[in-house]
Design an enzyme around this catalytic site. Structure first.
Site, PDB file in Angstrom:
ATOM      1  N   ASP A  28       0.774  -1.340  -0.004  1.00  0.00           N
ATOM      2  CA  ASP A  28       0.060   0.020  -0.050  1.00  0.00           C
ATOM      3  C   ASP A  28       0.972   1.235   0.121  1.00  0.00           C
ATOM      4  OD1 ASP A  28      -1.803   1.822  -0.161  1.00  0.00           O
ATOM      5  OD2 ASP A  28      -3.300   0.624   1.510  1.00  0.00           O
TER       6      ASP A  28
HETATM    7  C1  BGC Z   1      -5.077   3.425  -0.049  1.00  0.00           C
HETATM    8  C2  BGC Z   1      -5.128   2.273  -1.347  1.00  0.00           C
HETATM    9  C3  BGC Z   1      -4.878   3.215  -2.618  1.00  0.00           C
HETATM   10  C4  BGC Z   1      -3.522   3.637  -2.684  1.00  0.00           C
HETATM   11  C5  BGC Z   1      -3.154   4.366  -3.816  1.00  0.00           C
HETATM   12  C6  BGC Z   1      -3.560   4.239  -0.378  1.00  0.00           C
HETATM   13  O1  BGC Z   1      -3.781   5.182   0.509  1.00  0.00           O
HETATM   14  O2  BGC Z   1      -5.034   2.637   0.975  1.00  0.00           O
HETATM   15  O3  BGC Z   1      -6.162   1.599  -1.297  1.00  0.00           O
HETATM   16  O4  BGC Z   1      -5.086   2.069  -3.853  1.00  0.00           O
HETATM   17  O5  BGC Z   1      -3.363   4.604  -1.597  1.00  0.00           O
HETATM   18  O6  BGC Z   1      -4.078   5.533  -4.328  1.00  0.00           O
END
Ligand code: BGC
Length: 754
Positions: free
Chosen positions: A263
């Site tokens: 993540d």
């Molecule tokens: C989120 C993800 C997301 C990623 C990219 C993160 O903060 O938890 O779900 O895909 O950002 O935007």
């Protein structure tokens, strides 16, 4: 010190367990391995490492020299995110990247339709391809553990079976159309507060049976190509360097052949992450860039491991054909085919909770309809923190009503309250005070106007609930009350005109104690996508019968829900019995709730409720609920009768076939979502009171009947034996319970397992 020991022991036990498992699935991605041997042999260490971290915010590198294209990612999970600046969270401000906003996760789950989940995946993939994307950052499939969870609207359900079926079909829909999924957030990212620091302490059984279920299903049954380790820790280890989750369970046991992408900002180490099974650090190269090259040169990590991680990326790269430059970017905006899917999902997601002979709306005498509430005009595609969808269009409830009602009624609108609006940055106390004062004045004006409108109307459509500033990534809600003083406003409206239909456009549970008795009819219409307003209006005027079913329990009050009741959110009490079989020392906690609330580490979440999540908790503890899991009314009535099974006793490899007759006994065509639960009669281990094991959406015309057969494979009834670290049968007698929700079992029959 003691906790540390617990984590270590937990980890050790599970590692040993992991080695013993036989692999259950063979990924189609392995077919590329021979070809990859040839590619790897031509790559330098630098080129390999270059693939293991971000190149830009949503891109990781290929190898141009060898014709290996970059990997392009896009959020996910309910619409393709706008084109972003290479190295910031800001959009590029293009005009031709407007996407279809699909109903968010809880709305999709409320359809209880794996077929629609497949179509949904298809639609997402089509728009991802139009925009040249290789991997969709979705579906988001964590179990909805706490009603306040900031991302409940993105996730599917509190139930692992419903979540699994939808995850599998969503994944197939995406990958059948040439785009890889990235299942997120693996695993146990069940709260947004402290998500970057919280350590989830959970026993193996609950982890396997509840929280890992949808991930396992999407890997084993749909061959998911990507997965996103979550921000949090599980049993002491960050998800992105969690050997048990990534190497042992995901890869060795489930046979995952693809890539794990951290993540964004969720990587914490170099050697640990690489060894544990992380493929790509996003959106940075702090750990998996030069630091990794240095580690290989210093002999801290074997180049073989680097090769393996690169191999896993290359498998996905070879399976997902990059869009040829001359094909991509022709017409990147939302397409009618996808808008139609969004409409279909929205139509079947709307849940009717209460109806005192009020809906469908009676338009014969051209009534005056007062539409009251900011959500009648609120856009739900974006707002708050996290990925939004820059939609080509979004039909709001008010627009939908105007579209469908035309001049058959007089529609008057009053906003009624000041909605919550998410803003960036900190504000000074003076600024906050000034804003609070202004809001108070504005609220009083809006409320007065709403009451005037209400008094003159024949019927009131109160359209409220949460919005995307209230339900947001990065933080949980403080409570589940309707925000912005909506309860108070509804009370005042009811005093001048009790003819109220309430529609809540929320992605997560609300407290309904005030609104339920004051509403003649009550519906949930979710964050329902590009066509949400049209679908809602179709239901309200009776063009279609509502057919959504709750994907989660609506509690009487927040404090009744398991994690709250046990003080397990955000920190809580470790019950001595939970981990007794994993560790020798268990005497540490089990303190009264108040004490732990003050003293405990806010970064530790004990899941001592174990498998009792959602209705499993309420049913087992015999707690009343506001509306049960699976609940939803239609504009017709159904009769269930003649429950039969094909046998009286079933063996381990059998499939229980439960059939019964279902008849539409009312006056309107409608879909019924029939649900089969099991209750274990004489089990050898503890079980929740009931568990969903099969369901089906059945469409019937007035007077029509069908014999419905639901199938329950006995192997789906196994439990995770924490001592043996293996799935095992519990061959007991079962009561099969068929009905319209977890709270409405209509037919029952006992069968045996042998
Ligand atoms: C989120 C993800 C997301 C990623 C990219 C993160 O903060 O938890 O779900 O895909 O950002 O935007």
């Amino acid at each position: 010190m003691k906790l540390k020991k617990i984590f270590m022991l937990t980890a050790l036990v599970t590692i040993l367990a992991g080695f013993a498992k036989a692999q259950t699935h063979k990924s189609a991605l392995l077919q590329y391995d021979k070809q990859i041997d040839g590619i790897l042999s031509q790559m330098t260490l630098e080129e390999k490492v270059n693939m293991l971290h971000a190149k830009h915010m949503f891109i990781s590198a290929g190898v141009e020299r060898l014709g290996i294209a970059d990997m392009l990612y896009a959020d996910g999970p309910f619409g393709i995110r706008e084109e972003m600046q290479p190295d910031s969270w800001a959009g590029l401000g293009w005009e031709n990247d407007k996407a279809t906003f699909f109903p968010t996760g809880s709305a999709l789950a409320a359809t209880w339709s794996p077929e629609l989940a497949y179509k949904y995946g298809t639609g997402m993939a089509k728009e991802a391809r139009l925009r040249g994307k290789d991997m969709l950052l979705g579906p988001a499939i964590n179990i909805q553990r706490i009603p306040t969870g900031g991302r409940t609207y993105e996730y599917l359900s509190e139930d692992p079976y419903l979540s699994s079926l939808l995850s599998v079909q969503y994944t197939k829909g995406v990958q059948d159309n040439g785009v890889a999924v990235c299942l997120k957030h693996y695993a146990l990212n069940n709260q947004e507060n402290n998500r970057g620091t919280v350590n989830v302490i959970i026993g193996e059984r609950a982890m396997r049976e509840i929280y890992l279920s949808p991930f396992r299903a999407a890997v084993e049954e749909a061959d998911a190509y990507g997965i996103m380790p979550a921000y949090n820790k599980v049993n002491g280890f960050w998800c992105a360097e969690n050997d048990i989750l990534l190497n042992q369970i995901l890869r060795k046991e489930w046979g995952f052949g693809g890539m794990a992408i951290s993540d964004w900002g969720g990587t914490h180490s170099t050697v640990g992450s690489l060894n544990a099974g992380l493929n790509v650090e996003m959106p940075t190269k702090q750990f998996m860039g030069q630091a990794l090259i240095d580690s290989v040169i210093a002999g801290k990590v074997a180049e073989e491991v680097v090769n393996q991680r690169v191999r896993e990326i290359l498998r996905v790269r070879l399976a997902i054909k990059p869009i040829p430059a001359n094909e991509a970017n022709k017409e990147m905006t939302s397409q009618p085919r996808q808008q139609k899917i969004a409409y279909e999902v929205a139509c079947k997601s709307i849940v009717l909770l209460k109806n005192e002979d009020t809906l469908p709306l009676k338009l014969k005498n051209k009534p005056v309809i007062a539409v009251i509430g900011a959500n009648a005009m609120q856009i739900m595609g974006s707002g708050g923190l996290g990925a939004g969808v820059k939609t080509l269009y979004e039909v709001t409830p008010l627009e939908g009503l105007k579209n469908r009602i035309g001049d058959k009624a007089e529609i008057v609108y009053a906003q009624g309250y000041v909605p919550v609006v998410f803003t960036w940055g900190r504000k000074s106390p003076e600024q906050l005070e000034k804003e609070a004062n202004e809001k108070e004045i504005k609220s009083a004006e809006l409320s007065k106007e709403a009451l005037e409108v209400a008094a003159k109307a024949d019927i009131i459509l109160f359209i409220g609930g949460n919005n995307r500033s209230v339900e947001t990534e990065g933080s949980d809600r403080k409570d589940i009350f309707l925000p912005s003083g909506q309860d108070e406003l509804i009370k005042k409206i009811a005093a001048v005109n009790p003819n109220i239909v309430t529609v809540l456009t929320s992605g997560a549970p609300n407290d309904l104690n005030v609104v339920k008795p004051l509403s003649k009819a009550l519906l949930i219409s979710w964050f329902n996508g590009t066509e949400g307003g049209n679908a809602l209006a179709d239901v309200l005027v009776g063009n279609i019968s509502p057919s959504g079913r709750l994907p989660f329990t609506l509690p009487v009050k927040l404090e009744d829900s398991p994690a709250y009741a046990l003080g397990n959110y955000p920190q809580g009490v470790k019950k001595a019995d939970v981990f007794a079989n994993l560790v020798a020392e268990t005497e540490t906690v089990d303190k009264p709730k108040d004490e732990t609330a003050k003293g405990n580490d806010p970064n530790t979440a004990y899941y001592s409720e174990e498998s009792l999540v959602g209705y499993r908790w309420f049913d087992t503890k015999k707690l009343p609920v506001m509306y049960p899991f699976g609940y939803g009314l239609t504009y017709t009535t159904f009769e269930y009768k003649n429950l039969k099974t094909d046998k009286a006793k079933y063996g381990k490899n059998d499939v229980i076939a439960v059939s019964f007759d279902l008849k539409n006994t009312g006056k309107m065509a409608a879909d019924e979502v029939v649900q089969a639960y099991i209750h274990r009669i004489n089990p050898s281990v503890e079980w929740p009171e009931k568990e969903l094991k099969a369901f089906s959406r059945v469409a019937l015309n007035p007077g029509e009947s069908k014999t419905v057969t639901l199938e329950i494979p006995v192997k789906n009834l196994q439990y995770w034996n924490e001592k043996k670290h293996a799935w095992e049968d519990d061959l007991c007698n079962l009561e099969l319970q068929v009905g319209a929700s977890a709270g409405d079992v209509i037919l029952k029959k006992e069968v045996g397992l042998k």
